[in-house]
Design a protein around this motif. Structure first.
Motif, PDB file in Angstrom:
ATOM      1  N   VAL A 129       0.851  -1.190   0.000  1.00  0.00           N
ATOM      2  CA  VAL A 129       0.000   0.000   0.000  1.00  0.00           C
ATOM      3  C   VAL A 129       0.885   1.238   0.000  1.00  0.00           C
ATOM      4  O   VAL A 129       1.775   1.370   0.853  1.00  0.00           O
ATOM      5  CB  VAL A 129      -0.944   0.030   1.221  1.00  0.00           C
ATOM      6  CG1 VAL A 129      -1.794   1.306   1.211  1.00  0.00           C
ATOM      7  CG2 VAL A 129      -1.835  -1.208   1.251  1.00  0.00           C
ATOM      8  N   VAL A 130       0.653   2.112  -0.971  1.00  0.00           N
ATOM      9  CA  VAL A 130       1.308   3.413  -1.020  1.00  0.00           C
ATOM     10  C   VAL A 130       0.236   4.448  -0.710  1.00  0.00           C
ATOM     11  O   VAL A 130      -0.720   4.610  -1.486  1.00  0.00           O
ATOM     12  CB  VAL A 130       1.935   3.677  -2.404  1.00  0.00           C
ATOM     13  CG1 VAL A 130       2.624   5.043  -2.425  1.00  0.00           C
ATOM     14  CG2 VAL A 130       2.917   2.566  -2.787  1.00  0.00           C
ATOM     15  N   ALA A 131       0.346   5.117   0.436  1.00  0.00           N
ATOM     16  CA  ALA A 131      -0.642   6.111   0.871  1.00  0.00           C
ATOM     17  C   ALA A 131      -0.151   7.485   0.456  1.00  0.00           C
ATOM     18  O   ALA A 131       0.984   7.869   0.773  1.00  0.00           O
ATOM     19  CB  ALA A 131      -0.809   6.043   2.381  1.00  0.00           C
ATOM     20  N   ILE A 132      -0.989   8.230  -0.268  1.00  0.00           N
ATOM     21  CA  ILE A 132      -0.608   9.584  -0.685  1.00  0.00           C
ATOM     22  C   ILE A 132      -1.669  10.561  -0.192  1.00  0.00           C
ATOM     23  O   ILE A 132      -2.793  10.590  -0.695  1.00  0.00           O
ATOM     24  CB  ILE A 132      -0.404   9.675  -2.211  1.00  0.00           C
ATOM     25  CG1 ILE A 132       0.670   8.657  -2.655  1.00  0.00           C
ATOM     26  CG2 ILE A 132      -0.015  11.103  -2.610  1.00  0.00           C
ATOM     27  CD1 ILE A 132       1.100   8.761  -4.112  1.00  0.00           C
ATOM     28  N   ASP A 133      -1.308  11.320   0.837  1.00  0.00           N
ATOM     29  CA  ASP A 133      -2.211  12.315   1.414  1.00  0.00           C
ATOM     30  C   ASP A 133      -1.676  13.708   1.136  1.00  0.00           C
ATOM     31  O   ASP A 133      -0.504  13.881   0.789  1.00  0.00           O
ATOM     32  CB  ASP A 133      -2.317  12.101   2.935  1.00  0.00           C
ATOM     33  CG  ASP A 133      -3.033  10.804   3.291  1.00  0.00           C
ATOM     34  OD1 ASP A 133      -4.204  10.657   2.885  1.00  0.00           O
ATOM     35  OD2 ASP A 133      -2.423   9.947   3.964  1.00  0.00           O
ATOM     36  N   GLY A 134      -2.553  14.692   1.353  1.00  0.00           N
ATOM     37  CA  GLY A 134      -2.121  16.080   1.202  1.00  0.00           C
ATOM     38  C   GLY A 134      -3.307  16.977   0.963  1.00  0.00           C
ATOM     39  O   GLY A 134      -4.420  16.493   0.760  1.00  0.00           O
ATOM     40  N   PRO A 135      -3.071  18.292   0.995  1.00  0.00           N
ATOM     41  CA  PRO A 135      -4.160  19.247   0.809  1.00  0.00           C
ATOM     42  C   PRO A 135      -4.685  19.258  -0.631  1.00  0.00           C
ATOM     43  O   PRO A 135      -4.101  18.638  -1.524  1.00  0.00           O
ATOM     44  CB  PRO A 135      -3.513  20.590   1.175  1.00  0.00           C
ATOM     45  CG  PRO A 135      -2.056  20.382   0.968  1.00  0.00           C
ATOM     46  CD  PRO A 135      -1.788  18.944   1.265  1.00  0.00           C
ATOM     47  N   ASP A 156      -6.625  11.039   4.808  1.00  0.00           N
ATOM     48  CA  ASP A 156      -6.453  10.278   6.057  1.00  0.00           C
ATOM     49  C   ASP A 156      -5.988   8.859   5.771  1.00  0.00           C
ATOM     50  O   ASP A 156      -6.229   7.960   6.565  1.00  0.00           O
ATOM     51  CB  ASP A 156      -7.795  10.225   6.809  1.00  0.00           C
ATOM     52  CG  ASP A 156      -8.875   9.497   6.004  1.00  0.00           C
ATOM     53  OD1 ASP A 156      -8.727   9.392   4.752  1.00  0.00           O
ATOM     54  OD2 ASP A 156      -9.835   9.007   6.612  1.00  0.00           O
ATOM     55  N   ILE A 157      -5.341   8.641   4.630  1.00  0.00           N
ATOM     56  CA  ILE A 157      -4.980   7.262   4.268  1.00  0.00           C
ATOM     57  C   ILE A 157      -3.870   6.749   5.178  1.00  0.00           C
ATOM     58  O   ILE A 157      -3.998   5.675   5.774  1.00  0.00           O
ATOM     59  CB  ILE A 157      -4.566   7.167   2.775  1.00  0.00           C
ATOM     60  CG1 ILE A 157      -5.625   7.815   1.869  1.00  0.00           C
ATOM     61  CG2 ILE A 157      -4.314   5.703   2.403  1.00  0.00           C
ATOM     62  CD1 ILE A 157      -7.043   7.340   2.082  1.00  0.00           C
ATOM     63  N   GLY A 158      -2.796   7.519   5.327  1.00  0.00           N
ATOM     64  CA  GLY A 158      -1.690   7.067   6.172  1.00  0.00           C
ATOM     65  C   GLY A 158      -2.034   7.097   7.654  1.00  0.00           C
ATOM     66  O   GLY A 158      -1.466   6.352   8.452  1.00  0.00           O
ATOM     67  N   SER A 159      -2.973   7.953   8.043  1.00  0.00           N
ATOM     68  CA  SER A 159      -3.292   8.095   9.473  1.00  0.00           C
ATOM     69  C   SER A 159      -4.381   7.142   9.928  1.00  0.00           C
ATOM     70  O   SER A 159      -4.334   6.628  11.041  1.00  0.00           O
ATOM     71  CB  SER A 159      -3.700   9.543   9.782  1.00  0.00           C
ATOM     72  OG  SER A 159      -4.780   9.950   8.971  1.00  0.00           O
ATOM     73  N   VAL A 160      -5.392   6.888   9.077  1.00  0.00           N
ATOM     74  CA  VAL A 160      -6.579   6.147   9.532  1.00  0.00           C
ATOM     75  C   VAL A 160      -6.897   4.924   8.659  1.00  0.00           C
ATOM     76  O   VAL A 160      -7.102   3.826   9.172  1.00  0.00           O
ATOM     77  CB  VAL A 160      -7.822   7.080   9.548  1.00  0.00           C
ATOM     78  CG1 VAL A 160      -9.095   6.298   9.857  1.00  0.00           C
ATOM     79  CG2 VAL A 160      -7.624   8.210  10.554  1.00  0.00           C
ATOM     80  N   VAL A 161      -6.959   5.117   7.353  1.00  0.00           N
ATOM     81  CA  VAL A 161      -7.431   4.038   6.474  1.00  0.00           C
ATOM     82  C   VAL A 161      -6.422   2.893   6.428  1.00  0.00           C
ATOM     83  O   VAL A 161      -6.801   1.723   6.539  1.00  0.00           O
ATOM     84  CB  VAL A 161      -7.711   4.569   5.048  1.00  0.00           C
ATOM     85  CG1 VAL A 161      -8.122   3.437   4.108  1.00  0.00           C
ATOM     86  CG2 VAL A 161      -8.796   5.648   5.088  1.00  0.00           C
ATOM     87  N   ALA A 162      -5.146   3.243   6.271  1.00  0.00           N
ATOM     88  CA  ALA A 162      -4.100   2.216   6.125  1.00  0.00           C
ATOM     89  C   ALA A 162      -2.863   2.622   6.929  1.00  0.00           C
ATOM     90  O   ALA A 162      -1.797   2.893   6.362  1.00  0.00           O
ATOM     91  CB  ALA A 162      -3.747   2.028   4.650  1.00  0.00           C
ATOM     92  N   PRO A 163      -2.995   2.651   8.265  1.00  0.00           N
ATOM     93  CA  PRO A 163      -1.850   3.105   9.079  1.00  0.00           C
ATOM     94  C   PRO A 163      -0.623   2.203   8.943  1.00  0.00           C
ATOM     95  O   PRO A 163       0.488   2.632   9.257  1.00  0.00           O
ATOM     96  CB  PRO A 163      -2.395   3.103  10.517  1.00  0.00           C
ATOM     97  CG  PRO A 163      -3.645   2.291  10.473  1.00  0.00           C
ATOM     98  CD  PRO A 163      -4.174   2.352   9.084  1.00  0.00           C
ATOM     99  N   ASP A 164      -0.826   0.965   8.441  1.00  0.00           N
ATOM    100  CA  ASP A 164       0.313   0.060   8.242  1.00  0.00           C
ATOM    101  C   ASP A 164       0.881   0.127   6.821  1.00  0.00           C
ATOM    102  O   ASP A 164       1.695  -0.721   6.447  1.00  0.00           O
ATOM    103  CB  ASP A 164      -0.105  -1.387   8.533  1.00  0.00           C
ATOM    104  CG  ASP A 164      -0.514  -1.569   9.987  1.00  0.00           C
ATOM    105  OD1 ASP A 164       0.020  -0.825  10.840  1.00  0.00           O
ATOM    106  OD2 ASP A 164      -1.371  -2.434  10.256  1.00  0.00           O
ATOM    107  N   ALA A 205       0.659  12.054   8.429  1.00  0.00           N
ATOM    108  CA  ALA A 205       0.624  10.859   9.284  1.00  0.00           C
ATOM    109  C   ALA A 205       1.992  10.623   9.902  1.00  0.00           C
ATOM    110  O   ALA A 205       3.018  11.035   9.352  1.00  0.00           O
ATOM    111  CB  ALA A 205       0.233   9.641   8.436  1.00  0.00           C
ATOM    112  N   ASP A 206       2.006   9.936  11.045  1.00  0.00           N
ATOM    113  CA  ASP A 206       3.273   9.497  11.630  1.00  0.00           C
ATOM    114  C   ASP A 206       4.026   8.677  10.589  1.00  0.00           C
ATOM    115  O   ASP A 206       3.446   7.778   9.984  1.00  0.00           O
ATOM    116  CB  ASP A 206       3.026   8.602  12.852  1.00  0.00           C
ATOM    117  CG  ASP A 206       2.576   9.409  14.055  1.00  0.00           C
ATOM    118  OD1 ASP A 206       2.778  10.637  14.050  1.00  0.00           O
ATOM    119  OD2 ASP A 206       1.997   8.802  14.974  1.00  0.00           O
TER     120      ASP A 206
END
Ligand code: C5P
Length: 219
Positions: A5-11, A131-139, A191-192
């Motif tokens: 999983v590659v999570a890409i978040d941002g404004p 919220d992908i890296g923080s909530v949907v797919a924190p791993d 996300a952390d």
């Protein structure tokens, strides 16, 4: 074993969609646009005449909406109850209301369930959102927080929309980011463990290349 999983978040307007599709295409991964899901939910509620300022009404009506997302990065699709809504979810009406709908916790629960199912069904996927890296797919093995200067974001978005009023576009993006980053339920934030990529002075290909390189190091 769990898929890559590659999570890409941002404004808003940071180039997440073009970047995420490009990364998925390069790495032969699936692609999920979670913003399109919040937009499709908003389109469905507007069409049903739901009062979007009433969170309880929004939560109840959201239960009755059936969304489906196609995850081909070269031809992503989004349907509501079988209707193709790819075009109408980009209207000003939907864009102006989506942050209200996305702030309702039960809407988020429903859509996060769908997003996790799409991830579990994939053989590796790029997922873009807030919220992908923080909530949907924190791993997620790779978490990117993609940013760009407000003026660069507004210029990009105005060009996409064929608008000449960059100042108005910048104000609309800022208003949406303000709601998205201050809501109680899963606010937009880095996300952390996320790596910040600043696209302000990079071309799209350079941003894609940067992220492909990071995925190579971490997976
Ligand atoms: O990415 P896009 O601009 O299409 O997202 C539209 C809206 O959907 C965002 O402004 C935000 O309110 C909401 N959203 C969200 N969480 C996500 C993706 C989008 O709250 N993961």
């Amino acid at each position: 074993t769990s898929p890559l999983v590659v999570a890409i978040d941002g404004p808003s307007g940071s180039g997440k969609s073009s970047t995420s599709r490009g990364v998925a295409d390069r790495l032969k991964l699936a692609y999920l646009d979670t913003g399109a899901m919040y937009r499709a939910m908003t389109w469905a509620l507007l069409r049903a005449g739901v009062d979007l300022s009433d969170p309880a009404a929004v939560a109840a009506a959201a239960e009755r909406v059936t969304l489906s997302s196609g995850t081909d990065p070269l031809a992503p699709t989004i349907h509501v109850d079988g209707t193709d809504v790819a075009a109408p979810i980009r209207s000003d009406e939907v864009t102006g209301s989506v942050s209200l709908v996305a702030a309702v916790p039960h809407v988020r629960e429903l859509l996060v369930d769908l997003q996790r199912a799409a991830i579990a069904d994939s053989d590796g996927i790029v997922v873009e959102g807030r919220d992908i890296g923080s909530v949907v797919a924190p791993d997620a093995q790779v978490k990117i927080y993609l940013v760009a200067d407000p003026a660069a974001r507004a210029a990009r978005r105005a060009a996409e929309n064929g608008s000449t009023d960059a100042a108005a576009t910048e104000a609309a993006l800022a208003a949406r980011d303000q709601i998205d980053s201050t809501r109680t339920a899963s606010p937009l934030k880095k996300a952390d463990g996320a790596i910040v990529v600043d696209g302000t002075h990079l071309t799209l290909d350079e941003v894609i290349e940067t992220i492909v390189g990071l995925v190579g190091e971490r997976s």
